[in-house]
Design an enzyme around this catalytic site. Structure first.
Site, PDB file in Angstrom:
ATOM      1  N   TYR A 194       0.848  -1.192   0.000  1.00  0.00           N
ATOM      2  CA  TYR A 194       0.000   0.000   0.000  1.00  0.00           C
ATOM      3  C   TYR A 194       0.884   1.242   0.000  1.00  0.00           C
ATOM      4  CZ  TYR A 194      -4.060  -2.854   1.193  1.00  0.00           C
ATOM      5  OH  TYR A 194      -5.074  -3.780   1.172  1.00  0.00           O
ATOM      6  N   TYR A 201      -0.425 -10.206   0.105  1.00  0.00           N
ATOM      7  CA  TYR A 201       0.675  -9.753   0.960  1.00  0.00           C
ATOM      8  C   TYR A 201       0.697 -10.488   2.292  1.00  0.00           C
ATOM      9  CZ  TYR A 201      -2.956  -6.553   2.870  1.00  0.00           C
ATOM     10  OH  TYR A 201      -4.104  -6.018   3.398  1.00  0.00           O
ATOM     11  N   ARG A 215      -2.679 -12.269   3.369  1.00  0.00           N
ATOM     12  CA  ARG A 215      -3.977 -11.800   2.875  1.00  0.00           C
ATOM     13  C   ARG A 215      -4.033 -12.102   1.383  1.00  0.00           C
ATOM     14  NH1 ARG A 215      -7.578  -8.401   4.373  1.00  0.00           N
ATOM     15  NH2 ARG A 215      -8.832 -10.074   3.596  1.00  0.00           N
ATOM     16  N   HIS A 229      -7.100  -8.569  -2.716  1.00  0.00           N
ATOM     17  CA  HIS A 229      -8.398  -7.969  -2.384  1.00  0.00           C
ATOM     18  C   HIS A 229      -8.373  -6.476  -2.638  1.00  0.00           C
ATOM     19  CE1 HIS A 229      -5.995  -7.521   1.289  1.00  0.00           C
ATOM     20  NE2 HIS A 229      -6.668  -6.410   1.466  1.00  0.00           N
ATOM     21  N   HIS A 287     -10.261  -3.001  -1.193  1.00  0.00           N
ATOM     22  CA  HIS A 287     -11.126  -2.445  -0.145  1.00  0.00           C
ATOM     23  C   HIS A 287     -12.099  -1.441  -0.755  1.00  0.00           C
ATOM     24  CE1 HIS A 287      -8.680  -3.839   3.356  1.00  0.00           C
ATOM     25  NE2 HIS A 287      -7.672  -3.739   2.511  1.00  0.00           N
TER      26      HIS A 287
HETATM   27 FE   LIG Z   1      -5.830  -4.868   2.667  1.00  0.00          FE
END
Ligand SMILES: [Fe+3]
Lengths: 206, 224
Positions: free
Chosen positions: B99, B138, B148, B151, B153
């Site tokens: 991110y 990640y 995870r 995905h 969000h």
């Molecule tokens: Fe996330």
């Protein structure tokens, strides 16, 4: 198209998720935590008494809960909420939305607003209150409602009467002096879990 | 005796969940207090249409690395009625699972051409569309080796309707062990984007992701 469940015509809801740790900070750039000004530099102001509420959100260890998204929602000085069913209400204040949102980096927040009022025309008047919705990492949204200590209307408020006295006290925003301009300040501590946990309310129609 | 609401369960293997999940049952909202519990957000004006193109930082700039994908869908309530003019906020990791958020300390590779943050509004029929780069999976918890899956969000806010959710990708091997997915049980397919071909368009593929706001997120006033 999402399938409906066998029992009713209702569609099956999409699953809620947590906020996660990386909700983009910049998405809140245009959100205001000052409900006394719809935009800066406009002469019109909402009716009522301007107040400042300083608060914080803590976790089970007493640490500030960082990176959470907060939503505030309250009626105007006359106790009227801005909603579709009140659009033509004669006591609706055109200069007050009652809605604020804030992403707090460190768990603290400051809300500048108008002291919410009481709609005395209601069959069951609500005490002055502010609804607080918390979106966080690790948990789906939780909701509570905050009140002002010492208000007469607290004694007959249906939500406060639905919980015991100790829990009621945990929802009280308390006076905390004045700022340099004589504006009344208040404070509140929200505890998400554990000892002295703030009561949270179910937003599910169940 | 006081009637009580749900007991929220602590999510599996997640520290934050343990620290932040209320231990007491939720309290049911009395009927005559309910109208005050559904924050009604003002409508959103002035969202720049370019914010729906998350494949690049700004119009005219190069695309980020990885597969460009198109996500489309309809937002509706449990009765299938569209949720109009709602604000859709989107964030996802880059192709490497990183991110751009200042608090992502994973050290994974950044992409100089990927912002990973977007916004759009649903139209009069509740439809929305945005473009992004297919995110990478990640390692969310290196201490316990928990991944995870891929995905995206999404946060949706329209009137009294609210949901924060994630769109997942079918076939991701990390789906099976993801705690969020496990919590959803059989309902997981509601959170899968349905892949479709985008012939002649400048995308690797499209995903249809319809969103129904209901259950614990009733669209209170819209339902009246
Ligand atoms: Fe996330």
């Amino acid at each position: 198209m999402t399938q409906s469940s066998g029992k009713s015509n209702r569609l099956i809801a999409t699953n809620e998720d947590t906020l996660g740790p990386y909700y983009p900070i910049s998405l809140c750039d245009n959100d205001s935590m000052d409900l006394t000004e719809i935009r800066s530099g406009i002469i019109n102001k909402p009716l009522g008494e301007k107040i400042i509420i300083n608060g914080c959100i803590k976790d089970i260890n007493g640490n500030l809960a960082n990176g959470i998204l907060l939503e505030f929602w309250q009626p105007n000085a006359a106790g009227i909420y801005r909603r579709p069913d009140t659009e033509t209400h004669h006591k609706l204040d055109p200069w007050f939305t009652g809605y604020a949102r804030h992403r707090t980096k460190d768990g603290n927040f400051t809300l500048t607003t108008i002291k919410p009022g009481v709609d005395v025309d209601l069959e069951t008047p609500r005490a002055p209150n502010i609804t607080l919705t918390i979106f966080s990492d690790g948990i789906m949204r939780i909701v509570t409602q905050l009140f002002f200590e010492g208000e007469k209307a607290n004694d007959t408020d249906p939500l406060l009467l639905s919980i015991n006295e100790e829990l009621r006290d945990r929802l009280m925003i308390k006076p905390d002096g004045e700022d340099e301009n004589g504006i009344k300040k208040y404070k509140i501590e929200i505890i998400m879990a554990g000892d002295n946990e703030t009561p949270f309310f179910d937003d599910l129609l169940s | 005796m006081e009637k009580l609401g749900r007991q929220i369960e602590i999510g599996p293997t997640d520290n934050t969940s343990n620290e932040r999940t209320p231990r007491n049952r939720l309290h049911l909202i009395p009927d005559n207090a309910r109208g005050s519990f559904a924050p009604y957000a003002p409508q959103n004006y002035g969202i720049n249409p370019a914010e729906a193109d998350m494949t690049r930082i700004a119009p005219g700039r190069p695309r980020g690395e990885g597969d460009a994908i198109k996500v489309t869908g309809q937002i509706m309530d449990e009765f299938g009625r569209p949720i109009r003019n709602s604000l859709i906020e989107i964030w996802n990791a880059n192709k490497y699972g990183r991110y751009t958020h200042i608090e992502d300390h994973s050290g994974l590779q950044l992409d100089p051409n990927f912002l990973g943050v977007g916004r759009t509004l649903s139209d009069n029929d509740g439809n929305y569309e945005f473009w992004t780069i297919r995110p990478g999976e990640y390692l969310a918890r290196p201490d316990i080796g928990r991944w995870r899956p891929k995905h995206i969000h999404l946060s949706i806010r329209g009137g009294s309707s609210r949901i924060i959710t994630q769109m997942y990708f079918a076939g991701d091997p990390h789906n099976d062990t993801d705690p969020m997915r496990i919590l959803m049980g059989d309902n997981f397919d509601k959170n899968l984007g349905k892949e479709y071909e985008t012939d002649g368009e400048d995308f690797d593929c499209g995903y249809q992701f319809d969103i129904v706001i209901g259950g614990k997120n009733p669209t209170f006033f819209e339902n009246n």
